[in-house]
Enzyme design. Structure first.
Site, PDB file in Angstrom:
ATOM      1  N   GLU A 190       0.926  -1.257   0.023  1.00 47.39           N
ATOM      2  CA  GLU A 190      -0.021  -0.166  -0.159  1.00 47.39           C
ATOM      3  C   GLU A 190       0.931   1.253   0.055  1.00 47.39           C
ATOM      4  O   GLU A 190       1.759   1.366   1.082  1.00 47.39           O
ATOM      5  CB  GLU A 190      -0.928  -0.071   1.191  1.00 47.39           C
ATOM      6  CG  GLU A 190      -1.917   0.988   1.296  1.00 47.39           C
ATOM      7  CD  GLU A 190      -2.094   1.711   2.511  1.00 47.39           C
ATOM      8  OE1 GLU A 190      -2.413   0.811   3.579  1.00 47.39           O
ATOM      9  OE2 GLU A 190      -1.907   2.835   2.723  1.00 47.39           O
ATOM     10  N   CYS A 250      -2.789   7.494   5.145  1.00 47.26           N
ATOM     11  CA  CYS A 250      -2.853   7.177   3.576  1.00 47.26           C
ATOM     12  C   CYS A 250      -4.232   7.488   2.758  1.00 47.26           C
ATOM     13  O   CYS A 250      -4.123   7.797   1.854  1.00 47.26           O
ATOM     14  CB  CYS A 250      -2.785   5.613   3.472  1.00 47.26           C
ATOM     15  SG  CYS A 250      -3.258   4.697   4.621  1.00 47.26           S
TER      16      CYS A 250
HETATM   17  P1  NAP Z   1       9.525   3.668   3.397  1.00 46.82           P
HETATM   18  O1  NAP Z   1      10.640   4.480   3.282  1.00 46.82           O
HETATM   19  O2  NAP Z   1       8.932   3.039   2.286  1.00 46.82           O
HETATM   20  O3  NAP Z   1       9.899   2.513   4.634  1.00 46.82           O
HETATM   21  C1  NAP Z   1       9.054   1.124   4.939  1.00 46.82           C
HETATM   22  C2  NAP Z   1       9.942   0.140   5.266  1.00 46.82           C
HETATM   23  O4  NAP Z   1      10.432  -0.361   3.897  1.00 46.82           O
HETATM   24  C3  NAP Z   1      10.977   0.198   6.090  1.00 46.82           C
HETATM   25  O5  NAP Z   1      11.085  -0.919   6.934  1.00 46.82           O
HETATM   26  C4  NAP Z   1      12.030   0.309   5.161  1.00 46.82           C
HETATM   27  O6  NAP Z   1      13.437  -0.103   5.573  1.00 46.82           O
HETATM   28  C5  NAP Z   1      11.639  -0.780   4.077  1.00 46.82           C
HETATM   29  N1  NAP Z   1      12.396  -0.311   2.686  1.00 46.82           N
HETATM   30  C6  NAP Z   1      12.080   0.999   1.987  1.00 46.82           C
HETATM   31  N2  NAP Z   1      12.839   1.067   0.931  1.00 46.82           N
HETATM   32  C7  NAP Z   1      13.232  -0.046   0.879  1.00 46.82           C
HETATM   33  C8  NAP Z   1      14.012  -0.723  -0.418  1.00 46.82           C
HETATM   34  N3  NAP Z   1      14.213   0.125  -1.460  1.00 46.82           N
HETATM   35  N4  NAP Z   1      14.575  -1.875  -0.175  1.00 46.82           N
HETATM   36  C9  NAP Z   1      14.118  -2.812   1.069  1.00 46.82           C
HETATM   37  N5  NAP Z   1      13.545  -2.248   1.948  1.00 46.82           N
HETATM   38  C10 NAP Z   1      13.040  -0.832   1.810  1.00 46.82           C
HETATM   39  O7  NAP Z   1       8.264   3.989   4.252  1.00 46.82           O
HETATM   40  P2  NAP Z   1       8.290   5.212   5.517  1.00 46.82           P
HETATM   41  O8  NAP Z   1       9.634   5.071   6.300  1.00 46.82           O
HETATM   42  O9  NAP Z   1       7.211   4.925   6.276  1.00 46.82           O
HETATM   43  O10 NAP Z   1       8.075   6.673   5.207  1.00 46.82           O
HETATM   44  C11 NAP Z   1       8.651   7.308   4.253  1.00 46.82           C
HETATM   45  C12 NAP Z   1       7.541   7.995   3.187  1.00 46.82           C
HETATM   46  O11 NAP Z   1       6.672   6.869   2.939  1.00 46.82           O
HETATM   47  C13 NAP Z   1       6.806   8.950   3.787  1.00 46.82           C
HETATM   48  O12 NAP Z   1       7.460  10.248   3.919  1.00 46.82           O
HETATM   49  C14 NAP Z   1       5.608   9.062   3.044  1.00 46.82           C
HETATM   50  O13 NAP Z   1       5.865   9.774   1.691  1.00 46.82           O
HETATM   51  C15 NAP Z   1       5.506   7.497   2.502  1.00 46.82           C
HETATM   52  N6  NAP Z   1       4.402   6.606   3.408  1.00 46.82           N
HETATM   53  C16 NAP Z   1       3.189   6.681   2.816  1.00 46.82           C
HETATM   54  C17 NAP Z   1       2.199   6.133   3.542  1.00 46.82           C
HETATM   55  C18 NAP Z   1       0.895   5.592   3.004  1.00 46.82           C
HETATM   56  O14 NAP Z   1       0.027   4.998   3.484  1.00 46.82           O
HETATM   57  N7  NAP Z   1       0.663   6.185   1.708  1.00 46.82           N
HETATM   58  C19 NAP Z   1       2.509   5.527   5.026  1.00 46.82           C
HETATM   59  C20 NAP Z   1       3.765   5.622   5.493  1.00 46.82           C
HETATM   60  C21 NAP Z   1       4.783   6.182   4.846  1.00 46.82           C
HETATM   61  P3  NAP Z   1      14.356   1.018   6.459  1.00 46.82           P
HETATM   62  O15 NAP Z   1      13.645   2.195   6.590  1.00 46.82           O
HETATM   63  O16 NAP Z   1      14.734   0.257   7.446  1.00 46.82           O
HETATM   64  O17 NAP Z   1      15.578   0.846   5.423  1.00 46.82           O
END
Ligand code: NAP
Length: 523
Positions: free
Chosen positions: A264, A301
């Site tokens: 998601e 979200c």
């Molecule tokens: P994220 O950066 O996508 O990280 C979520 C999880 O996935 C973390 O455990 C991260 O691990 C892992 N991950 C991310 N990219 C990866 C990759 N390329 N390879 C392997 N593992 C990976 O999301 P977030 O930390 O929650 O927030 C960052 C941004 O996500 C926010 O600023 C927002 O834009 C978006 N977000 C959107 C929603 C929604 O529901 N639409 C919800 C939450 C966040 P590590 O961080 O430990 O490396």
């Protein structure tokens, strides 16, 4: 309970072998003890192998036994007491009332899946009677759903309880009979450890295999990529960024055996202001919109990141009323410095677009998010794809259209969304009827006269939608339907009674709803 910073593999607490990180308290802007180390590839391998070894024993448990397991997890979470809320408040900056509510939702979600298991129809049992005297003869055919295998779950940053260690993805995977290897989010590792221990205690109390659940600690791409690439893992549940979700989809697709990813990711959740509703009650819609936009600092979200209406004095007044309502909300602490930084960048990018007018924009502060409201014309929106990028936080864009046909074009041009909202009065129904077929293609949930924040956990809920709102628009991550992501059908042809699963035996020993020769029956 002392938080030790350890992972849980095979029911045993172990320190990760990689680099260490500490949780950050976004309100106090300080680090919290202890440090959490990143698990090594060998530790991830051990967790996944144990999950693979546990699968057959875990899925062979009765529905009643797994229902008890889910209820026991809920009991153990509640037994942690206030320590869980205090730690989650420190790690997320979210207020007590929100987290207490989220804990209730988490426990109810587990209970909902326990009730689903006790009811039994989730197996979708089907029996087609043999027709021996037909040419060619029809065999005895019986079908049921079984779990897909161990599931990798990525906890979300924005729901430290309800979409995290024992959240909806974990609960639905367990209900389906799938072991879970959980990648904790580094935004709330202490909260994750407390809940992880509650799950591990429930595994022990229910006498389940030790590989049923593992908690992986630490941060770094290698954890997610190694986990998703591991041959034992058979499906992925993820909530987070579009970049993270699509990176993991690519890893899953490149495996020798590709697996489904239920990610998601991003959604801007358009709110369409139909003309009669806007004219009759634009001021109250503006008030409610401001409340929905700023709730939880916009870190949902389903945040309403886009408003679509007909250009004119009523839409101008809506913008003025919404700006006035937003003026009462100052900058507020966001979940992590990274999320606050990404929000401020997204806002600056929108403000810097020549075709975008700033309607309301308070000064931003470090680590915080202040509401932002922008406006553009529909023709510019249609030409500028970047205007539909999710800005995760309390920001929204009003798109002014010249006609209802242009409203339809704007919606037609949107990427897939979790939700769309129609603000409408009875006189708007003909216009709404024109838009509904387009909305059905674009979104997972269509609302009338409400706001999309606040997702009911129930049987009919759909929290999903076409890409990029999710990786697979055929699924939901909230509600009982979430179990389907982790199930697959198996057909038994002419298999003797003694070898059939109970759900498919003659006499219906489980007394569940089944489809016999097409008709639903408990016979
Ligand atoms: P994220 O950066 O996508 O990280 C979520 C999880 O996935 C973390 O455990 C991260 O691990 C892992 N991950 C991310 N990219 C990866 C990759 N390329 N390879 C392997 N593992 C990976 O999301 P977030 O930390 O929650 O927030 C960052 C941004 O996500 C926010 O600023 C927002 O834009 C978006 N977000 C959107 C929603 C929604 O529901 N639409 C919800 C939450 C966040 P590590 O961080 O430990 O490396």
């Amino acid at each position: 309970m002392t938080i030790t910073g350890e992972a849980l593999i095979g029911g045993v607490a172990v320190k990760g072998e990689g680099s260490s990180v500490k949780a950050f308290d976004p309100s106090k802007r300080d680090y919290l003890e202890p440090a959490f180390n990143a698990v090594s590839e060998a530790q991830i391998d051990a967790a996944c192998r144990l999950a693979g070894a546990a699968f057959d024993t875990f899925r062979a448990t009765s529905d009643g036994e797994r229902a008890k397991f889910l209820d026991t997890i809920g009991e153990e979470i509640l037994a942690i007491g206030d320590e869980l809320i205090e730690r989650a408040m420190a790690e997320s900056g979210l207020p007590r009332a929100r987290l207490e509510g989220e804990r209730g939702r988490t426990v109810n979600q587990l209970k909902m899946f326990a009730d689903l298991l006790r009811e039994g129809s989730w197996r979708d049992a089907r029996l087609d009677s043999p027709i021996p005297d037909r040419t060619p003869p029809r065999p005895d055919l019986r079908m049921r759903l079984i779990g897909v295998g161990p599931v990798a779950v990525f906890a979300a940053s924005n729901f430290p309880l309800a979409f995290s260690v024992a959240g909806g993805d974990t609960a639905s995977a367990f209900a389906a009979g799938c072991p879970v290897v959980l990648k904790a989010h580094s935004a709330h590792p202490g909260t994750s450890e407390l809940v992880g221990r509650a799950v591990a205690k429930a595994v022990e109390r229910c006498g389940l295999p030790k590989g049923t659940f593992a908690l992986l600690t630490g941060t770094g791409r290698h954890i997610g990529t190694t986990l998703v690439a591991h041959p034992a893992i058979q499906a992925v549940g993820f909530t987070g960024s579009r970049a993270g979700g699509t990176a993991l989809m690519a890893v899953a697709a490149a495996r020798p055996q590709p697996i489904p990813v239920y990610a998601e990711m991003s959604s801007i959740n358009p709110v369409v202001l139909l003309p009669n509703a806007l004219k009759a009650r634009g001021d109250s819609i503006a008030q409610q919109f401001a409340g929905s936009l700023t709730m939880g600092v916009g870190q949902f979200c389903t945040n309403p990141g886009m408003v679509v209406g007909l250009a004119g004095p009523e839409l101008d007044k809506f913008a003025v009323d919404a700006a006035a309502a937003l003026a009462g909300t100052g900058p507020a602490t966001m979940l992590t410095p990274g999320i606050a930084g990404a929000y401020q960048e997204g806002v600056a990018k929108l403000a810097g677009q020549s075709c975008v007018k700033t309607v309301a924009l308070a000064n931003q502060e470090e680590g915080k998010g202040a509401p932002a409201l922008f406006q553009s014309g529909a023709s510019d929106f249609l030409k500028t794809h970047a205007l539909q990028d999710e800005v995760f936080g309390p920001a929204s864009l009003i798109v002014a259209c010249q006609s209802l046909d242009e409203v339809r074009q704007v919606i037609e041009n949107l990427e897939g969304q979790l939700t769309a909202t129609l603000q409408m009065d009875e006189a708007d129904y003909p216009a709404a009827a024109q838009l509904l077929p387009v909305l059905e293609r674009k979104v997972g949930r269509i609302l009338a006269n409400g706001f999309p924040t606040g997702v009911e956990v129930s049987t009919a809920m759909v929290h999903g939608g076409p890409f990029p709102s999710t990786a697979d628009g055929r699924s939901t991550s909230v509600g009982t339907g979430a179990i389907s992501r982790f199930l697959r059908p198996v057909c038994y042809q002419n298999i003797p009674q003694a070898l059939l699963p109970e759900a498919l035996r003659d006499g219906n020993p489980l007394q569940i709803w089944r489809r016999r020769d097409g008709a639903l029956t408990k016979e």
